[in-house]
Design an enzyme around this catalytic site. Structure first.
Site, mmCIF file in Angstrom:
data_model
loop_
_atom_site.group_PDB
_atom_site.id
_atom_site.type_symbol
_atom_site.label_atom_id
_atom_site.label_comp_id
_atom_site.label_asym_id
_atom_site.label_seq_id
_atom_site.Cartn_x
_atom_site.Cartn_y
_atom_site.Cartn_z
ATOM 1 N N TYR A 189 0.825 -1.215 0.000
ATOM 2 C CA TYR A 189 0.000 0.000 0.000
ATOM 3 C C TYR A 189 0.857 1.262 0.000
ATOM 4 O O TYR A 189 0.443 2.295 -0.504
ATOM 5 C CB TYR A 189 -0.901 0.047 1.237
ATOM 6 C CG TYR A 189 -2.223 -0.676 1.101
ATOM 7 C CD1 TYR A 189 -2.266 -2.005 0.693
ATOM 8 C CD2 TYR A 189 -3.410 -0.035 1.403
ATOM 9 C CE1 TYR A 189 -3.472 -2.672 0.593
ATOM 10 C CE2 TYR A 189 -4.625 -0.697 1.303
ATOM 11 C CZ TYR A 189 -4.648 -2.012 0.903
ATOM 12 O OH TYR A 189 -5.845 -2.653 0.813
ATOM 13 N N LYS A 221 3.715 -15.085 1.892
ATOM 14 C CA LYS A 221 3.891 -15.752 0.601
ATOM 15 C C LYS A 221 5.394 -15.917 0.443
ATOM 16 O O LYS A 221 6.011 -15.455 -0.518
ATOM 17 C CB LYS A 221 3.264 -14.898 -0.522
ATOM 18 C CG LYS A 221 3.152 -15.587 -1.853
ATOM 19 C CD LYS A 221 2.082 -16.683 -1.927
ATOM 20 C CE LYS A 221 2.152 -17.425 -3.235
ATOM 21 N NZ LYS A 221 1.233 -18.600 -3.313
ATOM 22 N N ASP A 258 -11.888 -9.380 4.724
ATOM 23 C CA ASP A 258 -13.172 -9.288 4.009
ATOM 24 C C ASP A 258 -13.741 -10.688 3.764
ATOM 25 O O ASP A 258 -14.931 -10.927 3.934
ATOM 26 C CB ASP A 258 -12.996 -8.595 2.644
ATOM 27 C CG ASP A 258 -13.435 -7.134 2.677
ATOM 28 O OD1 ASP A 258 -13.323 -6.514 3.757
ATOM 29 O OD2 ASP A 258 -13.875 -6.623 1.633
ATOM 30 N N ASP A 285 -2.510 -18.153 0.113
ATOM 31 C CA ASP A 285 -3.529 -18.850 -0.686
ATOM 32 C C ASP A 285 -4.150 -19.992 0.105
ATOM 33 O O ASP A 285 -5.371 -20.179 0.115
ATOM 34 C CB ASP A 285 -2.937 -19.338 -2.034
ATOM 35 C CG ASP A 285 -1.605 -20.046 -1.893
ATOM 36 O OD1 ASP A 285 -1.010 -20.005 -0.795
ATOM 37 O OD2 ASP A 285 -1.157 -20.665 -2.875
ATOM 38 N N ASP A 337 -6.078 -7.235 4.324
ATOM 39 C CA ASP A 337 -7.249 -6.583 3.731
ATOM 40 C C ASP A 337 -8.156 -7.633 3.098
ATOM 41 O O ASP A 337 -9.362 -7.693 3.347
ATOM 42 C CB ASP A 337 -6.782 -5.575 2.668
ATOM 43 C CG ASP A 337 -7.934 -4.892 1.957
ATOM 44 O OD1 ASP A 337 -8.864 -4.440 2.643
ATOM 45 O OD2 ASP A 337 -7.906 -4.827 0.717
#
Ligand code: IPM
Ligand code: MG
Length: 354
Positions: free
Chosen positions: A141, A188, A248, A220, A244
């Protein structure tokens, strides 16, 4: 105690739900002998319309002298052009960076009385109680980026320093100590250099917490486990973008996006508290929005910025009691005609607040 709270109602349903959370905080103050003062300021689309920028300097100044900030939601179709120079979310990102709000707490709890609204079978979501700790002021970000008008390439950078990972990891391990004692760190590391640094640093921090169980989960796989067996997770620690996305994804387990609060904290007691849902422009102004996420954000404000644990727990219990009474806002009502309004639901919360 005395506290100064700045409210940033923002856009869409923001003003409606913040008003309800302020009513709850006002009742808490009256019940428990505290003095809370509230000051409202502009942020988001409404600030762009009024001042040309989404986070005006007067708003920043008001927040600087506050003990905590309660935010509604920002954004709406009239400001949604992603190529516009000024956008409502910029204010949010600037606010996070300005106050160094690196630790974003997003608790996801399921309520048995709402199980029918979750997309997973009731037995899978029973007992789910996850705390996401999302790094909020670094990562992709805030890394360097390159973008040239209609150019044929653009890039973003995922960047972390050891210290940035260390401080948010500590928040996760500390939180785990007061919960089930487990941290799942998401990365990751099989592909990304910044995520190898992440894993190495989390391992180093873990040495100070031998009583906390640590597992590393690739992002993942984590997205899949969160749906296959969400109850196995306690604290989930993740970088800015992965946190993020996963928060959600997991929010649907609570039955409605309208249920979930968040706290964004720095190293002191200052924090910005907001529902994780958006400004829902489609239902704005109708008095039907679910106020729970914002009321629970106010509870987090009491807990983390004002250190009022008993008051925070009382608000959470009052929300549960209001739900147990059967009242539902439109997002949760099986029959639309039986839905209660934003204000009526909050009235019930107030009735149960002791
Ligand atoms: C969130 C939101 C923001 C984010 C957007 C509005 C910039 O999705 O708080 O999760 O991506 O952090
Ligand atoms: Mg998000």
């Amino acid at each position: 105690m005395q506290a100064r709270i700045v409210t940033l109602p923002g856009d869409g349903i923001g003003p409606e739900i913040v008003a309800e959370a302020v009513r709850v905080l006002t009742r808490v103050a009256a019940n428990c002998g505290h003095q809370f003062t509230f000051e409202e300021a502009l942020m988001g689309g409404c600030a762009i319309d009024a001042t040309g920028t989404s986070l005006p300097t007067e708003t920043l100044a008001a927040c600087e002298s506050a003990d905590a900030v309660l935010l509604g939601a920002v954004g709406g179709p009239q400001w949604s052009d992603p190529t516009a120079a000024v956008r409502p979310e910029q204010g949010l990102l600037q606010l996070r960076q300005h106050f160094d709000l690196f630790a974003n707490l997003r608790p996801v709890k399921t309520y048995p009385v709402l199980a029918q609204h979750a997309p997973l079978r009731a037995e899978l979501i029973a007992g789910v109680d996850i705390l996401f700790v999302r790094e909020l002021t670094s990562g992709i970000y805030f890394g360097e980026r390159m973008e040239q008008g209609e150019g044929d390439h653009a890039w973003d950078t995922m960047f972390y320093t050891v210290e940035q990972v260390r401080r948010v990891a500590r928040v996760a391990f500390e939180a785990a100590r007061g919960r089930q004692g487990k941290v799942a760190s998401v990365d990751k590391a099989n592909v990304l250099a910044s995520m190898r640094l992440w894993r190495r640093t989390v391992n180093e921090v873990a040495r100070d917490y031998p009583d906390v169980e640590l597992e590393h989960v690739l992002v993942d796989a984590c997205a899949m486990y969160l749906m296959r067996n969400p109850a196995r997770f306690d604290v989930v620690l993740a970088g800015n973008m992965f946190g993020d996305i996963l928060s959600d994804e997991t929010s649907v387990l609570a039955g409605s996006l309208g249920m979930l609060p968040s706290a964004s904290l720095n190293n002191g007691r200052f924090g910005v508290y907001e529902p994780i849902h958006g400004s829902a422009p489609d239902i704005a102004g109708q008095g039907i929005a679910n106020p729970i996420a914002t009321i629970l954000s106010a509870a987090l404000l009491l807990r983390h910025s004002l250190q009022l644990e008993a008051e925070a727990a009382a608000v959470e219990a009052a929300v549960e009691a209001a739900l147990a009474s059967g009242a539902r806002t439109a997002d949760l009502a099986p029959v639309p005609a039986e839905a209660v309004s934003t204000t009526a639901f909050t009235d019930l919360v107030l009735d149960h607040l002791h």
